[in-house]
Design an enzyme around this catalytic site. Structure first.
Site, PDB file in Angstrom:
ATOM      1  N   ASP A 223      69.682  24.479  23.392  1.00 37.30           N
ATOM      2  CA  ASP A 223      69.101  23.305  24.030  1.00 37.30           C
ATOM      3  C   ASP A 223      67.617  23.195  23.708  1.00 37.30           C
ATOM      4  O   ASP A 223      66.882  24.184  23.732  1.00 37.30           O
ATOM      5  CB  ASP A 223      69.299  23.418  25.550  1.00 37.30           C
ATOM      6  N   GLU A 276      74.852  40.751  13.179  1.00 33.50           N
ATOM      7  CA  GLU A 276      75.380  42.075  13.497  1.00 33.50           C
ATOM      8  C   GLU A 276      76.864  42.017  13.837  1.00 33.50           C
ATOM      9  O   GLU A 276      77.547  43.049  13.810  1.00 33.50           O
ATOM     10  CB  GLU A 276      74.620  42.685  14.678  1.00 33.50           C
TER      11      GLU A 276
END
Length: 572
Positions: A223, A276
């Site tokens: 956002d 990751e």
């Protein structure tokens, strides 16, 4: 005509394991408080979402984007977050979230959640600590506190306006009861801005991202991604100074609080975290920035994708659509991202309404820009009498079918598959919830009209939304737009979306598009791989289609003459 090519697409055969699933995904935005209510309190909840997953699977989407579901006082529809690593008790529990996430995964649907990093709520533990702590404390340094101007600090640090109206600064009362410092809030005063120069803030958001990724979240919608970093020098520029410098500040990445170059250091760190995971977590930026600066948000070293709202702001006009498509596909190719396409969301007037509004200047024969049209309709009080409902829906269906044919991600907003119009004057002032309405009374009626709970059935106290009514009033005409009313109706908007999304998943391969010459300025056609062609007639006169098998059309017709305000897909 040119051929536009972007990078390779995901494999539709196994979207759940494909690291590139997001590149051409159909993503369905759920505003959870208005989707489905399982317990009868009038507010949609996570169990309601879980119960409707069969509907989502039948619709044919690839992913759900879940708007904020965190604890919140709802000063801004959930975008005022009290706790980033929990669920609002009114919407459920973390166990309910896990159940929903697992059910979506079982259904083959990815999950994207909203992250709100620019500001917290004023009820957040950190902000409460800041209010109870002295000036210059570590607790206050997590936010943006400044001394006021004037003899006694009685004036705000600058004359900047907040997005929702009024000043962008709020004065606090110090712990000893005296008038004190001011804190910055670009949005509502209940949404204090974080200080992203503070390493503690950065570390805590990494913890939040990992918290949700570890729970099975596949991606994040960021956002106000362009507003995190601020330059708050000792002497702040005035509003007039900022307006005078205008576009140059934005293009140089030097605006005090919008789209600064240093924000990308944050997203590079987030990208390392996302990578990751296997497959890597995805992200899409909500960044209302100059088109020349959008690519950095969408780069592989950053968030990977960024919303473009260009079609959302365009007229229903072939030339504007063509220009927007060419520009955005070229931007995606340059950045290594895929483009995004969107017509409606929780912040704008639904496109079935925008496309049904009258022309702004009848003497010129032109229509209002979509964003301006929506604003004008809201200012007028949003009466159905202002809208040509039939024309608006016809155009919306044509535009959506065109969008589904484009390479890139298609973002849908809940209810558009039902052809819902914006709800306007049917919502009395006493029932409104949006802060934009309360802070700009008589100027802005707010965004509640696109957030009214969905109609699932043709009757009942809330049209099947839940057994206890709905938190925003639903108009009587919802009965004809309900899921129940459209089930089994071959020409319904719901049936169109289901057919189109099923075909899209079968047909989407390489991210290529070849624009075709049609001989008419008001007809836009392009060819995708596998001999699949999309043709949209933006005009009023019929257009003769190329030879081929009709796969789907946005409105029914006979023969090979495509009517106005209609899109058809043809297989050679």
């Amino acid at each position: 005509m040119p051929t536009i090519t972007t990078q390779a697409t995901h494999s539709n055969a196994s979207i759940m394991a494909d690291p590139n699933w997001w590149r051409q995904a159909a993503v369905y935005q759920i505003y959870p408080r208005s989707f489905a209510d399982s317990n009868g309190d009038g507010i949609g909840d996570l169990k309601g979402v879980t119960a409707r997953i069969p509907y989502l699977k039948d619709l044919g989407i690839d992913a759900v984007w879940l708007s904020p579901f965190y604890p919140s006082a709802l000063a801004d529809g959930g975008y005022d977050v009290d706790d980033y690593r929990n669920v609002d008790p009114k919407l459920g529990t973390l166990d309910d979230f896990d159940e929903m996430a697992n059910a979506l995964k079982t259904a083959g649907i990815k999950l994207i959640v909203d992250i709100v990093p620019n500001h917290s709520s004023n009820r957040h533990q950190w902000f409460q600590e800041a209010l109870a702590s002295p000036k210059g404390s570590a607790a206050r340094n997590r936010y943006i506190f400044r001394d006021g101007l004037g003899d006694n600090g009685e004036l705000p640090p600058s004359d900047w306006d907040s997005v929702f109206g009024g000043p962008a600064w709020e004065r606090i009362t110090e712990p000893d009861g005296t008038p004190g410092q001011w804190y910055m809030h670009i949005f509502a005063r209940e949404q204090p801005d974080f200080n992203w120069d503070n390493p503690e803030v950065r570390a805590d958001f990494l913890k939040t991202l990992r918290f949700w990724a570890d729970r099975g979240v596949d991606g994040f919608r960021i956002d106000v991604a362009h507003a995190l970093t601020k330059n708050l020098e000792e002497t702040l520029p005035t509003k007039a100074d900022l307006e005078a410098q205008g576009e140059a500040l934005y293009l140089a990445g030097q605006h005090p609080y919008w789209d600064r170059d240093d924000v990308h250091g944050i997203y590079a760190e987030w990208r390392r975290l996302f990578n990751e995971y296997n497959p890597p977590r995805t992200a899409v930026a909500e960044a209302w920035v100059h088109a020349d600066r959008r690519a950095r948000y969408a780069s592989p070293e950053g968030l990977g994708q960024a919303f473009n709202f260009d079609l959302l702001q365009a007229d229903f006009d072939a030339g504007q659509f063509r220009t927007t498509i060419v520009k955005n596909l070229a931007e995606a190719q340059a950045s290594g991202a895929s483009s995004t396409w969107v017509f409606s969301n929780h912040d704008v007037v639904r496109h079935a309404t925008r496309y049904g509004l009258p022309a702004s200047d009848p003497s010129a024969g032109g229509e209002i820009m979509a964003g301006q049209a929506g604003k004008r309709w809201l200012l007028a009080g949003g009466r159905q009498d202002d809208v040509d409902v039939e024309l608006g829906l016809r155009r919306a269906r044509a535009a959506s079918l065109l969008m589904f044919a484009l390479p890139g991600s298609a973002y849908l907003y809940q209810g558009e598959e039902l052809g819902l119009q914006e709800v306007g004057s049917e919502i009395p002032d006493s029932a409104r919830q949006d802060p934009a309405f309360f802070r700009n009374k008589g100027v802005d009626i707010g965004r509640d009209g696109c957030r009214v709970p969905l109609p699932w059935t043709s009757g009942g106290s809330s049209f099947g939304f839940g057994p206890g009514g709905s938190h925003l009033p639903q108009p009587e005409w919802f009965a004809g737009n309900s899921v129940e009313a459209q089930e089994g109706q071959e020409d319904s908007t719901l049936s169109l979306y289901r057919r189109a999304l099923a075909l899209r998943r079968q047909l989407q391969t390489a991210e290529t598009l070849e624009l075709l010459e049609t001989g008419r300025d008001d007809v836009l056609a392009f060819r995708r791989p596998n001999g699949w062609t999309s043709v949209t007639n933006f005009g009023t006169e019929s257009f003769e289609l190329p030879s081929g098998r009709l796969l789907v059309s946005s409105s029914p017709f006979k023969g090979d003459l495509l009517p106005g305000a209609t899109t058809a897909w043809i297989q050679a």
